[in-house]
Design an enzyme around this catalytic site. Sequence first.
Site, PDB file in Angstrom:
ATOM      1  N   ASN A 200     -19.437  25.044  28.070  1.00  0.00           N
ATOM      2  CA  ASN A 200     -18.146  24.561  27.566  1.00  0.00           C
ATOM      3  C   ASN A 200     -18.340  23.891  26.201  1.00  0.00           C
ATOM      4  O   ASN A 200     -19.264  23.092  26.026  1.00  0.00           O
ATOM      5  CB  ASN A 200     -17.595  23.540  28.573  1.00  0.00           C
ATOM      6  CG  ASN A 200     -16.146  23.174  28.352  1.00  0.00           C
ATOM      7  OD1 ASN A 200     -15.282  24.042  28.301  1.00  0.00           O
ATOM      8  ND2 ASN A 200     -15.871  21.879  28.225  1.00  0.00           N
ATOM      9  N   HIS A 237      -9.177  22.249  21.307  1.00  0.00           N
ATOM     10  CA  HIS A 237      -8.488  21.082  20.754  1.00  0.00           C
ATOM     11  C   HIS A 237      -8.113  21.441  19.316  1.00  0.00           C
ATOM     12  O   HIS A 237      -8.918  21.272  18.398  1.00  0.00           O
ATOM     13  CB  HIS A 237      -9.408  19.857  20.757  1.00  0.00           C
ATOM     14  CG  HIS A 237      -9.798  19.398  22.133  1.00  0.00           C
ATOM     15  ND1 HIS A 237      -8.902  18.823  23.002  1.00  0.00           N
ATOM     16  CD2 HIS A 237     -10.986  19.424  22.791  1.00  0.00           C
ATOM     17  CE1 HIS A 237      -9.517  18.506  24.139  1.00  0.00           C
ATOM     18  NE2 HIS A 237     -10.782  18.868  24.040  1.00  0.00           N
ATOM     19  N   GLU A 266      -9.503  22.904  27.624  1.00  0.00           N
ATOM     20  CA  GLU A 266      -9.041  21.549  27.281  1.00  0.00           C
ATOM     21  C   GLU A 266      -7.930  21.620  26.247  1.00  0.00           C
ATOM     22  O   GLU A 266      -7.876  20.810  25.310  1.00  0.00           O
ATOM     23  CB  GLU A 266     -10.216  20.696  26.752  1.00  0.00           C
ATOM     24  CG  GLU A 266     -11.375  20.603  27.720  1.00  0.00           C
ATOM     25  CD  GLU A 266     -12.500  19.688  27.250  1.00  0.00           C
ATOM     26  OE1 GLU A 266     -12.309  18.937  26.281  1.00  0.00           O
ATOM     27  OE2 GLU A 266     -13.583  19.725  27.864  1.00  0.00           O
TER      28      GLU A 266
HETATM   29  O1  G3I Z   1     -12.322   2.967  31.667  1.00  0.00           O
HETATM   30  C1  G3I Z   1     -12.462   2.164  30.502  1.00  0.00           C
HETATM   31  C2  G3I Z   1     -11.640   0.917  30.599  1.00  0.00           C
HETATM   32  O2  G3I Z   1     -12.079   0.136  31.669  1.00  0.00           O
HETATM   33  C3  G3I Z   1     -11.715   0.171  29.272  1.00  0.00           C
HETATM   34  O3  G3I Z   1     -10.851  -0.902  29.309  1.00  0.00           O
HETATM   35  C4  G3I Z   1     -11.325   1.072  28.128  1.00  0.00           C
HETATM   36  C5  G3I Z   1     -11.461   0.372  26.778  1.00  0.00           C
HETATM   37  O4  G3I Z   1     -11.860   1.253  25.775  1.00  0.00           O
HETATM   38  O5  G3I Z   1     -12.152   2.198  28.126  1.00  0.00           O
HETATM   39  C6  G3I Z   1     -12.046   2.965  29.294  1.00  0.00           C
HETATM   40  O6  G3I Z   1     -12.892   4.096  29.225  1.00  0.00           O
HETATM   41  C7  G3I Z   1     -12.469   5.108  28.322  1.00  0.00           C
HETATM   42  C8  G3I Z   1     -12.245   6.399  29.115  1.00  0.00           C
HETATM   43  O7  G3I Z   1     -11.948   7.434  28.227  1.00  0.00           O
HETATM   44  C9  G3I Z   1     -11.111   6.274  30.117  1.00  0.00           C
HETATM   45  O8  G3I Z   1      -9.904   6.068  29.460  1.00  0.00           O
HETATM   46  C10 G3I Z   1     -13.559   5.298  27.300  1.00  0.00           C
HETATM   47  O9  G3I Z   1     -13.680   4.144  26.485  1.00  0.00           O
HETATM   48  C11 G3I Z   1     -13.260   6.502  26.452  1.00  0.00           C
HETATM   49  O10 G3I Z   1     -14.383   6.776  25.627  1.00  0.00           O
HETATM   50  C12 G3I Z   1     -13.001   7.694  27.313  1.00  0.00           C
HETATM   51  O11 G3I Z   1     -12.630   8.759  26.470  1.00  0.00           O
HETATM   52  C13 G3I Z   1     -12.730  10.031  27.031  1.00  0.00           C
HETATM   53  C14 G3I Z   1     -13.663  10.878  26.187  1.00  0.00           C
HETATM   54  O12 G3I Z   1     -13.705  12.201  26.707  1.00  0.00           O
HETATM   55  C15 G3I Z   1     -15.063  10.311  26.152  1.00  0.00           C
HETATM   56  O13 G3I Z   1     -15.936  11.163  25.528  1.00  0.00           O
HETATM   57  C16 G3I Z   1     -11.351  10.663  27.092  1.00  0.00           C
HETATM   58  O14 G3I Z   1     -10.544   9.952  28.035  1.00  0.00           O
HETATM   59  C17 G3I Z   1     -11.455  12.119  27.514  1.00  0.00           C
HETATM   60  O15 G3I Z   1     -10.198  12.739  27.364  1.00  0.00           O
HETATM   61  C18 G3I Z   1     -12.449  12.839  26.636  1.00  0.00           C
HETATM   62  O16 G3I Z   1     -12.553  14.162  27.084  1.00  0.00           O
HETATM   63  C19 G3I Z   1     -13.411  15.000  26.295  1.00  0.00           C
HETATM   64  C20 G3I Z   1     -14.045  16.006  27.234  1.00  0.00           C
HETATM   65  O17 G3I Z   1     -14.713  15.352  28.272  1.00  0.00           O
HETATM   66  C21 G3I Z   1     -15.016  16.914  26.470  1.00  0.00           C
HETATM   67  N1  G3I Z   1     -14.371  17.534  25.334  1.00  0.00           N
HETATM   68  C22 G3I Z   1     -13.655  16.640  24.434  1.00  0.00           C
HETATM   69  C23 G3I Z   1     -12.650  15.791  25.202  1.00  0.00           C
HETATM   70  C24 G3I Z   1     -11.851  14.930  24.271  1.00  0.00           C
HETATM   71  O18 G3I Z   1     -12.672  13.992  23.611  1.00  0.00           O
END
Ligand code: G3I
Length: 336
Positions: A200, A237, A266
């Site tokens: 992926n 994306h 995605e």
């Molecule tokens: O859960 C914590 C929370 O407790 C805290 O208060 C908050 C403050 O920043 O962070 C929360 O965690 C975040 C998590 O998402 C849940 O919302 C992380 O910081 C944040 O980094 C994380 O981001 C995710 C990201 O992947 C991380 O790499 C996104 O939701 C998610 O949509 C994204 O998904 C990725 C795919 O896995 C791979 N391809 C790209 C795609 C988009 O970036």
Amino acid sequence: MGDRIRRLVAGALGVLAVFTALTAPAPAEAAASTLGAAAAQSGRYFGAAIAAGKLGVSAYTTIAGREFNMVTAENEMKIDATEPNRGQFNFTNADRIYNWAVQNGKRVRGHTLAWHSQQPGWMQSLSGSTLRQAMINHINGVMAHYKGKIYAWDVVNEAFADGNSGGRRDSNLQRTGNDWIEAAFRTARTADPAAKLCYNDYNIENWTWAKTQGVYNMVRDFKQRGVPIDCVGFQSHFNSGSPYNSNFRTTLQSFAALGVDVAITELDIQGASATTYANVTKDCLAVPRCVGITVWGVRDSDSWRPGDTPLLFDGNGNKKPAYTSVLNALNAGSPS
Ligand code: G3I
């Protein structure tokens, strides 16, 4: 009218009725009214990334439950979530999503087993053969928990570099040796032979991009050497930095010709152009081995990029023009 004539007329009318019934076009299939049902008409699925923290929000679960028939955990099956301490697995939130999906009649894509990002601290600090073994243990631990239950796993995520090199991304996993990706796939095949095993990545949709060609060459090499790989996920994306290009269909066709399924895993589009959403949908429908489309979130407010308003439902849960264009494209079936 004599009896004989009456019988002749009746017979002729009967023959005409049968003829008409046989030659009249079948009534058009009623158009499906949800994305999942519309995709299912051609044997495909339509999925969404789901967040465990939102399963208590009825405005969210009402849409997700109704529209989608495939689920990806947005974060809950990643390495930091499932193995927060070395050798100690935690499936609390992953199981919340898995159980919600199955209880609502949906299948699950697993995301993701080996990735440079969202590694727990203990893994970030490992290297060499210790890290390689930790990766293998992680794959075995997660896949054993879900053995026989996951439609497809993103075994390896985002291992190629952006830009013009066409090569691998530098990471602690890459520094364990170039064969780390095939080691992951071989481990995964043994751990759950029933799951489809996917590579992926993002920015591999444009056929002319070096990163696309780098991944294509890896998949071709894997197929030639018998490394187990079943599918490639194109994250999709799309935004101003990596816009949709109509050669995406060529990309999907070219990978499929290597003997793998392809999927849009995605999808989100900055601004959610209805035309672009329809074009992406038609690209998948045009490729028999394009098995389905997953959007990366439900409402714009659920998106990892909410400011881009890139999804099919607005923050109030209303269907956007892009929703209708995708539904219509799915109902129209394969483009010629
Ligand atoms: O859960 C914590 C929370 O407790 C805290 O208060 C908050 C403050 O920043 O962070 C929360 O965690 C975040 C998590 O998402 C849940 O919302 C992380 O910081 C944040 O980094 C994380 O981001 C995710 C990201 O992947 C991380 O790499 C996104 O939701 C998610 O949509 C994204 O998904 C990725 C795919 O896995 C791979 N391809 C790209 C795609 C988009 O970036």
